[in-house]
Design an enzyme around this catalytic site. Structure first.
Site, PDB file in Angstrom:
ATOM      1  N   LYS A  22       0.898  -1.279   0.011  1.00  0.00           N
ATOM      2  CA  LYS A  22       0.163  -0.137  -0.013  1.00  0.00           C
ATOM      3  C   LYS A  22       1.050   1.199  -0.013  1.00  0.00           C
ATOM      4  CE  LYS A  22      -2.049   1.877   3.943  1.00  0.00           C
ATOM      5  NZ  LYS A  22      -1.843   3.328   3.945  1.00  0.00           N
ATOM      6  N   ASN A  23       1.806   1.265   1.024  1.00  0.00           N
ATOM      7  CA  ASN A  23       2.527   2.519   1.033  1.00  0.00           C
ATOM      8  C   ASN A  23       3.396   2.698  -0.060  1.00  0.00           C
ATOM      9  OD1 ASN A  23       0.983   3.160   3.258  1.00  0.00           O
ATOM     10  ND2 ASN A  23       2.567   2.624   4.782  1.00  0.00           N
ATOM     11  N   CYS A 117      -5.342   7.918   9.050  1.00  0.00           N
ATOM     12  CA  CYS A 117      -5.612   7.500  10.438  1.00  0.00           C
ATOM     13  C   CYS A 117      -5.195   8.237  11.683  1.00  0.00           C
ATOM     14  CB  CYS A 117      -4.805   6.195  10.877  1.00  0.00           C
ATOM     15  SG  CYS A 117      -5.242   4.572   9.686  1.00  0.00           S
ATOM     16  N   ARG A 122       0.230  14.281  13.430  1.00  0.00           N
ATOM     17  CA  ARG A 122       0.840  13.907  12.145  1.00  0.00           C
ATOM     18  C   ARG A 122       0.788  15.376  11.227  1.00  0.00           C
ATOM     19  NH1 ARG A 122      -1.927   8.782   9.590  1.00  0.00           N
ATOM     20  NH2 ARG A 122       0.288   8.330   9.009  1.00  0.00           N
ATOM     21  N   ASP A 309       3.731   0.557  12.430  1.00  0.00           N
ATOM     22  CA  ASP A 309       2.314  -0.071  11.563  1.00  0.00           C
ATOM     23  C   ASP A 309       2.148  -1.387  12.065  1.00  0.00           C
ATOM     24  OD1 ASP A 309       2.208   2.174  10.404  1.00  0.00           O
ATOM     25  OD2 ASP A 309       2.204   1.408   8.173  1.00  0.00           O
ATOM     26  N   ARG A 401      -9.267  -0.174   3.804  1.00  0.00           N
ATOM     27  CA  ARG A 401      -8.116   0.696   3.118  1.00  0.00           C
ATOM     28  C   ARG A 401      -6.788   0.194   2.997  1.00  0.00           C
ATOM     29  NH1 ARG A 401      -7.045   5.125   6.802  1.00  0.00           N
ATOM     30  NH2 ARG A 401      -5.329   5.341   5.384  1.00  0.00           N
TER      31      ARG A 401
END
Ligand code: UD1
Length: 421
Positions: A22-23, A117, A122, A309, A401
């Site tokens: 994903k990232n 999230c 952040r 994560d 997601r």
């Protein structure tokens, strides 16, 4: 509202294949904007965040086709809109990569502060400072950011923390800047390297990705290319932890073992058997456990340290360890929302600031719980799989997601998991 119904206490057994990262996929999709020709992205995970980014690209005018499963061809040439709407930007964190891409390609970007999230404040100040260092005029008007530059110029940039997002965003813009950019204290995560490799395949000049100093020489043109996304380190780690938590025996395929060394090391410290192998065609990791884990301490750190994560699923595993574990979260100040849910299942965890003290219990019990963010959702899945009895997991849109085909993959491993729409 959809939910998962999971009947736990069943050892996971069999094989599971990891999807694309994903990232890595998200910034790569954004990076296609920099090309003067179509790009073909392979091994794309079928997850909500990827769908959201494709929607953003389409809204900007790019033509996106999906010739087969896991493949998208993006033609950025028709892009006319250099802004991402608030509604779309707030759907996911990675929308912020459009800042570097649009600015690099068109000299203008307008984007709302990103979503993602809720795990801490952040901020994106390093991203904005990086764009300013490259010569852009960046203005933040109540959360709507505009960045503009007649010409971007290479610069020497130092990041106060090795931020994944800022490293990639600066790299994207710098690829089209005039001259040389150096990113000092750059993030070294596998997905940073994959994005760099994608940009290099487009003709960019980037050296040092994977180390803490990245050097980029800007190019006037970047061309199209084909690029397969690397396997998802976090998805692989989640299945490793789930295998250990259910006292299972699982072969996890299509992964890169070096990306998972911190997780393998910690699982082995817990007494779990972790075997790395290579079929000649692909790498795999086999995870075997037949007892409760031993307690271990975890400190999250940038790569190659233990990934933040995976802190949440790992905390779920440690909830049933023999002894007391300490989990220290060093990246995000508010990443312990899963603890309340684990305690509802019988865990004994107390949080003090950035540290969770986990007093291992013999077992967890099924309960009605909720995913409070993406990786907290992964922790709920791990907890429900090992708990005695049935759990209902709500708010699973967070899990959608980031995890492709979760129900099918876990069912194939023998889990009793049902998605109720
Ligand atoms: C990315 C990942 C996320 C992962 C995280 C750490 C995506 C879309 N998200 O998030 O899944 O958990 O990396 O591996 O890839 N910071 C600042 N100012 C900034 C940027 C970061 O203070 O401008 C701080 C953050 O608050 C955090 C630390 O730096 O404490 C690292 O953040 P960063 O690596 O940037 O994480 P994200 O890009 O948000």
């Amino acid at each position: 509202m959809s939910y998962y119904k999971v009947t736990g206490n069943i050892p996971l057994k069999g094989e599971v294949s990891v999807s694309g990262s994903k990232n890595a996929a998200l910034p790569i999709l954004c990076a296609t904007v920099l090309a003067g020709e179509p790009c073909r992205i392979e091994n794309l995970p079928d997850i909500e965040d990827v769908n959201s980014l494709i929607e953003i690209l389409t809204a900007m005018g790019a033509v996106v086709t999906k010739p087969q499963k896991g493949v998208a061809v993006i033609d950025p040439r028709p892009i006319k809109e250099y802004r991402v709407s608030t509604e779309m930007a707030t759907k996911l964190r990675a929308s912020y990569y459009m800042l570097g891409s649009l600015l690099g390609r068109y000299g203008y970007a307008e984007i709302a502060e990103p979503g993602g999230c809720s795990i801490g404040q952040r901020p994106i100040d390093y991203h904005l400072r990086g764009m300013r260092a490259l010569g852009a005029n960046v203005i933040d008007r109540g959360g709507i950011i505009t960045a503009e530059a007649k010409e971007l110029r290479g610069a020497d940039i130092y990041l106060d923390m090795a931020s994944v997002g800022a490293t990639i965003n600066i790299m994207l813009a710098a690829c089209r800047a005039k001259g040389k950019t150096t990113i000092n204290n750059a993030a070294r995560e596998p997905h940073v390297v994959d994005v760099a490799n994608f940009l290099i395949a487009m003709g960019a000049s980037i050296r040092g990705a994977g180390t803490d100093v990245i050097r980029i020489v800007g190019r006037e043109e970047l061309h199209g290319c084909t690029h397969p996304v690397i396997p998802d380190q976090i998805e692989a780690g989640t299945y490793m932890i789930a295998a250990a938590a259910t006292k299972g025996n699982v072969i996890i395929k299509n992964l890169i073992p070096t990306h998972l060394e911190a997780i393998s090391a910690k699982l082995m410290e817990c007494g779990v058997e972790v075997i790395e192998g290579d079929t000649g065609k692909e790498f795999f990791i086999q995870v075997k456990a037949d007892e409760r884990p031993r307690a271990v301490n975890i400190r999250t750190l940038p790569y190659p340290g233990f990934p933040t994560d995976l802190q949440q699923p790992m905390t779920a595993l440690l909830a049933v360890a023999y002894g007391n574990s300490f989990v220290q979260e060093n990246l995000f100040e508010d990443r312990f929302n899963h603890v309340r849910e684990l305690n509802r299942m019988g865990a004994k965890i107390t949080v003090n600031g950035r540290t969770a003290a986990v007093a291992g219990v013999e077992r967890l019990f099924g309960a009605e719980i909720q995913a409070t963010d993406l990786r907290a959702g992964a922790a709920m899945i791990v907890a429900a799989l090992m708990a005695q009895g049935t759990s209902i997991i709500r708010n699973i849109h967070f899990i959608d997601r980031g995890y492709e085909n979760l129900t099918d993959k876990l069912t194939a491993l023998g889990a009793m998991i049902e998605r109720v729409e």
